[in-house]
Scaffold this active site. Structure first.
Site, PDB file in Angstrom:
ATOM      1  N   ASP A 119       0.800  -1.226   0.000  1.00  0.00           N
ATOM      2  CA  ASP A 119       0.000   0.000   0.000  1.00  0.00           C
ATOM      3  C   ASP A 119       0.840   1.287   0.000  1.00  0.00           C
ATOM      4  O   ASP A 119       0.653   2.162   0.842  1.00  0.00           O
ATOM      5  CB  ASP A 119      -0.936   0.014   1.211  1.00  0.00           C
ATOM      6  CG  ASP A 119      -1.569  -1.335   1.489  1.00  0.00           C
ATOM      7  OD1 ASP A 119      -1.949  -2.010   0.521  1.00  0.00           O
ATOM      8  OD2 ASP A 119      -1.678  -1.713   2.667  1.00  0.00           O
TER       9      ASP A 119
ATOM     10  N   GLU B 272     -11.152  -1.950  -3.036  1.00  0.00           N
ATOM     11  CA  GLU B 272     -10.442  -1.298  -1.930  1.00  0.00           C
ATOM     12  C   GLU B 272      -9.387  -0.353  -2.472  1.00  0.00           C
ATOM     13  O   GLU B 272      -9.209  -0.215  -3.687  1.00  0.00           O
ATOM     14  CB  GLU B 272      -9.785  -2.358  -1.040  1.00  0.00           C
ATOM     15  CG  GLU B 272      -8.763  -3.231  -1.772  1.00  0.00           C
ATOM     16  CD  GLU B 272      -8.185  -4.332  -0.895  1.00  0.00           C
ATOM     17  OE1 GLU B 272      -8.760  -4.610   0.172  1.00  0.00           O
ATOM     18  OE2 GLU B 272      -7.153  -4.904  -1.283  1.00  0.00           O
TER      19      GLU B 272
END
Length: 307
Positions: A14, A195
């Site tokens: 991420d 997401e």
């Protein structure tokens, strides 16, 4: 800009880059109770990381420190991050906020053992769009305990950020869920994710990049949707995914975008460190991003070559 892939930062997830006063600050999921910050002047050569945030007794979370993003508001840097709320034994992810005078930290929690908000369900992957006088806050609903038609499902929501930068206005508005065929591939357990939202505004339209499928799967990839309003509704690109597994990278996903010193956009994302063994061990890639015919376009990276 000369960027060689993969960037020598691995065992992360991420990745997010903040550009501030001539330097690039990279934050990521780092597999401990906090986050590191890497610093570079060219996005190619990175200094040894420093710990920019570490959980304390004041923190609401005690594990699962994921997906940090940092923004500059009114002279201070705000970090929005995911963690497991320590008052629960079962998975109960929430989003917290910490603040610092410097982009490299140290960041300290603003609230005392409390997340930003609690809508009664798990949330993760905070992202903010600055749009004129308004700031829009995007997040994913956690899929661990959310079932739709018998399958676990993670969805993307939007809400307006408060003027204090630590609260939100009203309830979250559902704007994206896994519906396209490529988003509903599974190996074993049925779990369908949307997401990692990231929103860009281009010629008055809002383009949301997002990730779909399981992060430790070769089916993980990046899609995009577009809207005339930051709160939706969003329509997904017909040519999704815009970035996916090839013969040289596996499971690209959870991206951010930075406008670099050269005036161009670059997409920062992770892909599996070990191509034949997809897992939570991922490494950083940086790829030029552009708009073509009103849509986001990226080329797949060439390994260890200049971009």
């Amino acid at each position: 800009m000369n960027i060689k892939n993969p960037i020598p930062i691995d065992n992360i997830g991420d990745p997010y880059i903040l550009y501030f006063e001539g330097k690039y600050y990279l934050y990521a999921t780092c597999h401990f109770n906090g986050y590191y910050c890497w610093i570079s002047e060219n996005m190619n050569d990175w200094k040894e990381p420093v710990v920019c945030y570490e959980a304390t007794d004041k923190s609401f979370g005690n594990s699962c420190f994921w997906a940090p993003e940092v923004y500059f508001f009114n002279g201070k840097f705000y970090m929005y991050y995911t963690a497991q709320w320590k008052i629960y034994k079962e998975e109960a992810l929430r989003i917290g906020v910490a603040v610092s005078d410097k982009p490299e930290g140290p960041f300290e929690d603003v609230l005392n053992e409390q997340p930003m908000f609690d809508f009664g369900y798990g949330v993760l992957d905070a992202h903010i769009l600055k749009d004129g006088e308004h700031n829009y806050f995007y997040y994913s609903r956690a899929g661990a305990d959310h079932y739709v038609n018998g399958a676990k499902e993670s969805e993307i929501y939007a809400v307006e950020l408060g003027e204090d930068f630590i609260s939100v206005k009203g309830e979250g508005n559902l704007i994206l869920r896994p519906e396209q065929d490529w988003e509903r591939i599974y190996d074993g357990e049925k779990q369908f994710w949307n997401e990692g939202p990231f929103v860009m505004k281009e010629e008055g339209r809002y383009h949301m990049m997002y990730s779909a499928n399981f992060y430790a799967s070769k089916h993980y990839g990046i899609g995009c949707a577009v809207s005339d309003n930051p709160m939706g509704p969003f329509k997904k690109y017909e040519n999704n995914p815009i970035l996916s597994t090839t013969d040289i990278i596996s499971g690209p996903g959870h991206n951010s975008v930075v406008k670099a010193l050269d005036g161009k956009y670059y997409c920062i994302y992770h892909a599996h460190t070990y191509y034949d063994n997809p897992s939570g061990d991922r490494q950083v890639y940086i790829t030029p991003l552009m708009f073509q015919s009103g849509k986001i376009y990226m080329e797949h990276p060439r390994l260890d070559t200049e971009q």
